[in-house]
Design an enzyme around this catalytic site. Structure first.
Site, PDB file in Angstrom:
ATOM      1  N   ASP A 127      76.752  29.252  29.347  1.00  0.00           N
ATOM      2  CA  ASP A 127      76.203  27.945  29.706  1.00  0.00           C
ATOM      3  C   ASP A 127      77.220  26.909  29.246  1.00  0.00           C
ATOM      4  O   ASP A 127      77.328  26.605  28.059  1.00  0.00           O
ATOM      5  CB  ASP A 127      74.851  27.736  29.008  1.00  0.00           C
ATOM      6  CG  ASP A 127      74.280  26.339  29.255  1.00  0.00           C
ATOM      7  OD1 ASP A 127      74.928  25.525  29.949  1.00  0.00           O
ATOM      8  OD2 ASP A 127      73.175  26.065  28.741  1.00  0.00           O
ATOM      9  N   LYS A 131      76.682  16.036  33.170  1.00  0.00           N
ATOM     10  CA  LYS A 131      77.440  15.732  31.953  1.00  0.00           C
ATOM     11  C   LYS A 131      78.938  15.590  32.238  1.00  0.00           C
ATOM     12  O   LYS A 131      79.496  14.521  32.069  1.00  0.00           O
ATOM     13  CB  LYS A 131      77.155  16.792  30.891  1.00  0.00           C
ATOM     14  CG  LYS A 131      75.764  16.570  30.295  1.00  0.00           C
ATOM     15  CD  LYS A 131      75.083  17.799  29.799  1.00  0.00           C
ATOM     16  CE  LYS A 131      73.627  17.479  29.454  1.00  0.00           C
ATOM     17  NZ  LYS A 131      72.801  18.673  29.335  1.00  0.00           N
ATOM     18  N   TRP A 170      69.349  24.677  23.470  1.00  0.00           N
ATOM     19  CA  TRP A 170      69.514  25.184  24.841  1.00  0.00           C
ATOM     20  C   TRP A 170      69.602  26.687  24.847  1.00  0.00           C
ATOM     21  O   TRP A 170      69.023  27.335  25.731  1.00  0.00           O
ATOM     22  CB  TRP A 170      70.725  24.540  25.518  1.00  0.00           C
ATOM     23  CG  TRP A 170      70.553  23.063  25.687  1.00  0.00           C
ATOM     24  CD1 TRP A 170      71.312  22.081  25.122  1.00  0.00           C
ATOM     25  CD2 TRP A 170      69.529  22.379  26.445  1.00  0.00           C
ATOM     26  NE1 TRP A 170      70.828  20.846  25.491  1.00  0.00           N
ATOM     27  CE2 TRP A 170      69.740  20.995  26.292  1.00  0.00           C
ATOM     28  CE3 TRP A 170      68.460  22.816  27.218  1.00  0.00           C
ATOM     29  CZ2 TRP A 170      68.925  20.033  26.899  1.00  0.00           C
ATOM     30  CZ3 TRP A 170      67.640  21.866  27.824  1.00  0.00           C
ATOM     31  CH2 TRP A 170      67.869  20.497  27.661  1.00  0.00           C
TER      32      TRP A 170
HETATM   33  C1  LIG Z   1      71.772  19.463  29.286  1.00  0.00           C
HETATM   34  C2  LIG Z   1      71.883  20.911  29.028  1.00  0.00           C
HETATM   35  C3  LIG Z   1      71.022  21.853  29.627  1.00  0.00           C
HETATM   36  C4  LIG Z   1      69.869  21.451  30.499  1.00  0.00           C
HETATM   37  O1  LIG Z   1      70.311  20.982  31.711  1.00  0.00           O
HETATM   38  P1  LIG Z   1      69.310  20.565  32.886  1.00  0.00           P
HETATM   39  O2  LIG Z   1      70.285  20.270  33.977  1.00  0.00           O
HETATM   40  O3  LIG Z   1      68.543  19.367  32.408  1.00  0.00           O
HETATM   41  O4  LIG Z   1      68.434  21.709  33.191  1.00  0.00           O
HETATM   42  C5  LIG Z   1      71.242  23.192  29.367  1.00  0.00           C
HETATM   43  N1  LIG Z   1      72.239  23.595  28.568  1.00  0.00           N
HETATM   44  C6  LIG Z   1      73.077  22.728  27.973  1.00  0.00           C
HETATM   45  C7  LIG Z   1      74.170  23.239  27.090  1.00  0.00           C
HETATM   46  C8  LIG Z   1      72.921  21.364  28.183  1.00  0.00           C
HETATM   47  O5  LIG Z   1      73.751  20.492  27.583  1.00  0.00           O
END
Ligand SMILES: *Cc1c(COP(=O)(O)O)cnc(C)c1O
Length: 366
Positions: free
Chosen positions: A177, A201, A106
Site C-alpha cells: 500500500d 495524496k 491503515w
Molecule cells: C489515505 C490512505 C488510505 C485510505 O485511502 P482511501 O483512498 O481513503 O481509501 C489507505 N492507506 C494509506 C497508506 C493511506 O495513506
C-alpha cells in the site's frame, strides 16, 4: 487574472496539494479540451480523445516508474480502502494464508479486511511503541508459504516510512500500500508483485486508485468474485471495462507529465529528502521543544509528525499557523500534536515558511 497569491500552504494529509501548473492547465481545459470542444468531464470514455488520455497516462506512469515488462497499470475506483478487500479476494485462495506487516491504522484496516477472506499472520508489528517506527529488516520473516506478504510503505497517520524493501523469497508476492508515498523517489517495482495507491495524496484526486500488478497474478482470483473486483477484468480492458474515473485519470496524466518534466523520480526524491530534512532539522535543533513521533531511521519524507510540550501549546501552534497561511497542520487523533504532510507537490517555500514559524513560535512560547 491570476489569484495564486490567495493560495495557502496546504499541509493536508489528503486530499492534498496538487502542482500549480496542473491546476492551471485543468482550469484552462475545463470548458473545452483543445481540439475537442468539450471538457474531459463530458465526453464518452469510449471516445478517441479520452482513450488517448487514458493510454497516455498508463504509458507515462510506466515510463516514470521505470516499470519492467510483465506488469499492468490499472485505474480503479473505491480508494485504497477497496484494495484492502480486493487484494485478498484476488490473491488469497480458500484455505490459504497471507502475511501482513502491521505498521499503523491503515495496515490494521487492511488486516481486518483480509481476515474476512482467509487466515492472516501478522509477522511484524510496531503497535507496542504506538507505531513510532517500522520493523527492522531482520524482524520481517515471512511464514513458510504465504499467498503474499502485505506492507504499507508510508504510514500517513504516524509519520513513519520504510526506507528499505523487505526481503522476501522471489516466489512470494510482495504487496504494498503506497498510497501516501508512491513516486516520492525512485522505486524498484520489480521487487513488488502488486502496488496500490489511492489517488488523492501523491498522484491525482480522490476517486481514482492506481494498481500496478504483475501479470502472472491476474488469473489467481476465484471465478465467483464480482466482475468489477477482479484485477483481470480491468487488465483485459485497459481500465475501460466500465466508466472509469475520468477526471482522476486526466489529472493523473497531468501530474505524471509534470513529474517527468521536473526531472522524474530522482529529482523528486532529491526535493523530498531536502524538504523533509529541513523539518526534521528544525525539530532536532529545538532543544526538545519539538519532539518527533517517529524514530529517526523510520522518519517519513511525506508526513512529519511532532509534539509540543503541552496540548494547549499544540492548539495555539495550529491556530497561529493557520492565521499565517499554514493550513492543515493538526495531527491525527491517534498521535496527537502536529502533522505536516509535504507530498511531492508541496512547495519547498512552504517548508521554509513552517520552519520559520516554528522557530518564531518557540521563541515566543518556549
Ligand atoms: C489515505 C490512505 C488510505 C485510505 O485511502 P482511501 O483512498 O481513503 O481509501 C489507505 N492507506 C494509506 C497508506 C493511506 O495513506
Amino acid at each position: 487574472m491570476s489569484n495564486h497569491t490567495a493560495r495557502l500552504f496546504n499541509f493536508s494529509a489528503g486530499p492534498a496539494v496538487l502542482p500549480l501548473p496542473v491546476l492551471e492547465q485543468a482550469q484552462r481545459d475545463l470548458l473545452a479540451l483543445p481540439g475537442v470542444g468539450m471538457s474531459v468531464l463530458e465526453i464518452s470514455h469510449r471516445s478517441k480523445p479520452f482513450e488517448e488520455i487514458c493510454f497516455a497516462a498508463e504509458e507515462d506512469f510506466a515510463r516514470l516508474a521505470g516499470l519492467p515488462a510483465g506488469y499492468k497499470v490499472l485505474f480503479l475506483q473505491g480508494g485504497a480502502t477497496l484494495q484492502f478487500s480486493m487484494v485478498p479476494m484476488n490473491l488469497l485462495p480458500a484455505g490459504g494464508q497471507a502475511d501482513y506487516v502491521d505498521t499503523g491504522v491503515w495496515s490494521a484496516k487492511a488486516i481486518q479486511e483480509a481476515r474476512k477472506v482467509g487466515q492472516v499472520n501478522v509477522i511484524a508489528s510496531s503497535k507496542g511503541t504506538n507505531h513510532d517506527r517500522v520493523p527492522a529488516a531482520a524482524g520481517i520473516r515471512p511464514t513458510a508459504a504465504p499467498a503474499y506478504v502485505h506492507m504499507t510503505s508510508n504510514n500517513t497517520i504516524f509519520g513513519t516510512q520504510f526506507h528499505f524493501v523487505p526481503e522476501v523469497a522471489p516466489e512470494i508476492p510482495l504487496v504494498n500500500d503506497a498510497s501516501s508515498d508512491i513516486f516520492c523517489r525512485p522505486v524498484d517495482f520489480s521487487k513488488f508483485a502488486l502496488v496500490y495507491a489511492g489517488g488523492q495524496k501523491n498522484l491525482s484526486i480522490a476517486g481514482i486508485t492506481v494498481v500496478v500488478v504483475r501479470e502472472d497474478l491476474l488469473e489467481r482470483a476465484p471465478q465467483e468474485i464480482p466482475v468489477y473486483l477482479r484485477y483481470a477484468t480491468h487488465a483485459k480492458e485497459r481500465s475501460l471495462y466500465n466508466t472509469p474515473p475520468v477526471f482522476g485519470i486526466y489529472i493523473l496524466h497531468l501530474v505524471l507529465r509534470h513529474l517527468l518534466a521536473e526531472g522524474g523520480l530522482a529529482a523528486a526524491g532529491a526535493r523530498n529528502e531536502r524538504k523533509a530534512g529541513k523539518l526534521y532539522a528544525a525539530i532536532d535543533g529545538s532543544g526538545g521543544f519539538y519532539r518527533g513521533h517517529a524514530q529517526p531511521d523510520s522518519r517519513s519524507w511525506m508526513n512529519v509528525t511532532f509534539r509540543l510540550p503541552s496540548e494547549e501549546l499544540e492548539k495555539r501552534f495550529v491556530s497561529e499557523a493557520t492565521a499565517q497561511g499554514l493550513d492543515g497542520l493538526k495531527g491525527h487523533r491517534s498521535v496527537g500534536g502536529i502533522r505536516a504532510s509535504i507530498y511531492n507537490a508541496f512547495p519547498e517555500a512552504g517548508v521554509d515558511a513552517l520552519v520559520g514559524f516554528m522557530s518564531d513560535f518557540q521563541r515566543r512560547a518556549g
